[in-house]
Design an enzyme around this catalytic site. Structure first.
Site, PDB file in Angstrom:
ATOM      1  N   LYS A  79       0.849  -1.207   0.000  1.00  0.00           N
ATOM      2  CA  LYS A  79       0.000   0.000   0.000  1.00  0.00           C
ATOM      3  C   LYS A  79       0.876   1.245   0.000  1.00  0.00           C
ATOM      4  CE  LYS A  79      -3.879   2.006   2.638  1.00  0.00           C
ATOM      5  NZ  LYS A  79      -4.735   1.823   3.847  1.00  0.00           N
ATOM      6  N   SER A 158      -9.715   1.607   2.882  1.00  0.00           N
ATOM      7  CA  SER A 158      -8.853   2.396   2.020  1.00  0.00           C
ATOM      8  C   SER A 158      -7.819   1.564   1.266  1.00  0.00           C
ATOM      9  CB  SER A 158      -8.148   3.465   2.854  1.00  0.00           C
ATOM     10  OG  SER A 158      -7.277   2.859   3.790  1.00  0.00           O
ATOM     11  N   SER A 182      -9.785  -0.801   7.060  1.00  0.00           N
ATOM     12  CA  SER A 182      -9.237  -0.711   5.704  1.00  0.00           C
ATOM     13  C   SER A 182      -8.540  -1.945   5.157  1.00  0.00           C
ATOM     14  CB  SER A 182      -8.281   0.467   5.604  1.00  0.00           C
ATOM     15  OG  SER A 182      -9.022   1.642   5.515  1.00  0.00           O
TER      16      SER A 182
HETATM   17  N1  GLN Z   1     -13.098   3.802   6.448  1.00  0.00           N
HETATM   18  C1  GLN Z   1     -12.434   4.292   7.606  1.00  0.00           C
HETATM   19  C2  GLN Z   1     -12.057   5.732   7.400  1.00  0.00           C
HETATM   20  O1  GLN Z   1     -12.422   6.275   6.425  1.00  0.00           O
HETATM   21  C3  GLN Z   1     -11.225   3.463   7.907  1.00  0.00           C
HETATM   22  C4  GLN Z   1     -10.058   3.781   7.069  1.00  0.00           C
HETATM   23  C5  GLN Z   1      -8.844   2.972   7.435  1.00  0.00           C
HETATM   24  O2  GLN Z   1      -8.947   1.941   8.099  1.00  0.00           O
HETATM   25  N2  GLN Z   1      -7.690   3.449   7.007  1.00  0.00           N
HETATM   26  O3  GLN Z   1     -11.413   6.337   8.203  1.00  0.00           O
END
Ligand code: GLN
Length: 492
Positions: A79, A158, A182
């Site tokens: 990532k 994400s 994410s």
């Molecule tokens: N969807 C969550 C957010 O928007 C989690 C994102 C993540 O785990 N990086 O913050």
């Protein structure tokens, strides 16, 4: 190459035996990326030359008779929020791009250097939401990643690109990060395995920080053993991260084979509430029955503070991001706005032009909840509710060994469908946020396709702190009961 679909330990064993060279595998991965990625958007950058060099080194060491690492020759995607010294790192943000050139860190994240030490081959940097903020990959400043099961749908976020790379067999495994879901949510949406380890299990040195009390590096693979092998390589204490735990790392591959007989599984009513799609509930309940068939026992439990998780998480995460992202000021990294003569002007113009709308929304929200007059009313209250959510789990784990729930209320949703309404996107994180707030390990394992949509559904398993091994045992049991539960996405 068929081998790209196989399990990571199997691939590494074949490289170690010399059945296949690391270079052949690397080229197969690069070819597949070249053939597919234009329509999938999984990669923000591909490092073909660096990958081939690394693969050749693995092959040379084998030909000299050296023992290879446990990830010998396995192509991996990382990532793009993890620092890589031989490849650019953008965090999917324009603020790290200056004059068309993306920031290149002077060092590797610890998780990355451990992958290299295990003889994995890094092929490129995976797409994600900007600074890992989002649940659909649509907040990437460059382009969204697309779900290989249906390219009009999100792969989740994400860590969407990391999930797509594995789901479409461009790489057999990848690293993501999970702050509030994410890794688990994209794994569920794309039919693969995703692990969010305990807070402190994996070093965050070299991870572009989003919300430091929540961020964890996690692993993706097509099967449980693959995800376990990757975690084995990156877990453990790191002198460069004071929040990394010194607790010993057990043998996760061995854990995959241990029996689940007698394990008590809690099923919380709060996770099977209104909004849960019937096709998701059906698969999840089936997977829980499969665990019962393997000798686990199932018990109703309560996690009463679950309903506060979304509000609590978005206060805490925004507060921490408003502080963490202060370093992107146009002076130290990446982009710098031109035409300004004073410091404040440079900073304001750089941040105004460099951050996307979701990142700005969160910085503003986070600054607000930390400001005098609101700190006690909002931020401190959120911290107290966070403790209550953690206590819910503590209490539950007095009577059960693990918890089983859906990962998300729905299967992968159409691209664009939640963009106009950020809160509807936040609400869909309801089942993944509590484990993040409590810091406990969590895993998503495929449990079949939804009857109505034909899209993958994931089962979420939760365990007490540092009990990842138990999650692997349970997830393997689900996998054994329904081999290839999600299977391969339709050939693109
Ligand atoms: N969807 C969550 C957010 O928007 C989690 C994102 C993540 O785990 N990086 O913050």
């Amino acid at each position: 190459m068929e081998l790209l679909w196989q399990s990571i330990p199997e691939i590494a064993a074949r490289v170690a035996r010399g059945d296949v060279s690391a270079l052949e595998l690397c080229n197969a991965s690069l070819d597949r990326i070249a053939a597919l990625d234009e329509n999938h958007g999984a990669f923000l950058s591909v490092a073909a030359a660096q990958a081939r060099l690394a693969a050749r080194r693995v092959d040379e060491r084998r030909s000299r008779g050296e023992t290879l690492g446990p990830l010998a020759g396995v192509p991996i995607a990382v990532k793009d929020v993890l620092c890589t010294m031989d490849q650019p790192t953008s965090a999917a943000s324009k603020i790290l791009v200056r004059d068309g050139r993306t920031w290149q860190p002077p060092y590797d994240a610890t998780a990355v250097s451990r992958l290299r030490a295990a003889d994995a081959v890094l092929v490129g940097k995976a797409n994600c939401d900007e600074f890992a903020m989002g649940s659909s990959n649509e907040n990437s400043a460059f382009f969204p990643a697309k779900n290989p099961w249906d390219r009009t749908r999100t792969p989740g976020g994400s860590s969407g690109g990391s999930a797509v790379a594995v789901a479409a067999a461009m790489t057999p495994g990848s690293l993501g990060t999970d702050t509030g879901g994410s890794v688990r949510q994209p794994a569920s949406f794309t039919g693969i395995v995703g692990v969010k380890p305990t807070y402190g299990r994996v070093s965050r040195n070299g991870l572009v920080a989003f919300a430091s009390s929540l961020d964890q590096v996690g692993t993706f693979a097509r099967d449980v053993r693959g995800a376990a092998a990757l975690l084995q390589a990156i877990a453990g204490p790191d002198p460069l991260d004071a929040t990394s735990s010194t607790q010993a790392v057990p043998d996760y591959l061995e854990a995959c084979e241990s029996s689940v007989r007698g394990l008590r599984i809690g099923v919380p009513a709060e996770y099977f509430a209104a909004g849960l799609e019937p096709e998701v509930e059906a698969r999840v309940r089936e997977a829980i029955r499969a665990l019962e068939a393997e000798g686990a026992t199932v018990h109703a439990i309560e996690l009463p503070n679950t309903r506060h998780a979304v509000a609590t998480y978005y206060v805490v995460a925004c507060a921490e991001c408003s502080s963490n992202l202060g370093r992107f000021d146009g002076i130290r990294f990446g982009a710098r706005a031109s035409g300004k003569r004073d410091l404040t002007g440079v900073i304001a113009a750089t941040r105004g032009g460099g951050f996307g709308p979701e990142v700005k929304r969160r910085i503003i929200l986070g600054t607000y909840v930390l400001s005098a007059g609101y700190y006690d009313a909002i931020y401190l209250r959120a911290q107290r509710i966070r403790s209550a959510i953690a206590r819910d789990f503590q209490t539950a784990f007095e009577t059960v060994d693990a918890i089983a729930t859906p990962v998300t209320p729905t299967v992968a949703f159409p691209l664009g469908s939640k963009l106009a309404e950020p809160v509807s996107m936040y609400l869909a994180d309801i089942y993944t946020l509590p484990a993040s707030l409590a810091g406990i390990p969590a895993l998503s394992v495929p449990c079949g396709l939804g009857e109505a949509s034909g899209l993958p559904v994931g089962l979420q398993l939760l365990a007490p702190h540092f009990e990842e091994a138990r999650l692997f045992a349970l997830a393997r049991a689900v996998e054994r009961a329904a081999p290839a539960a999600a299977g391969r996405p339709p050939t693109p």
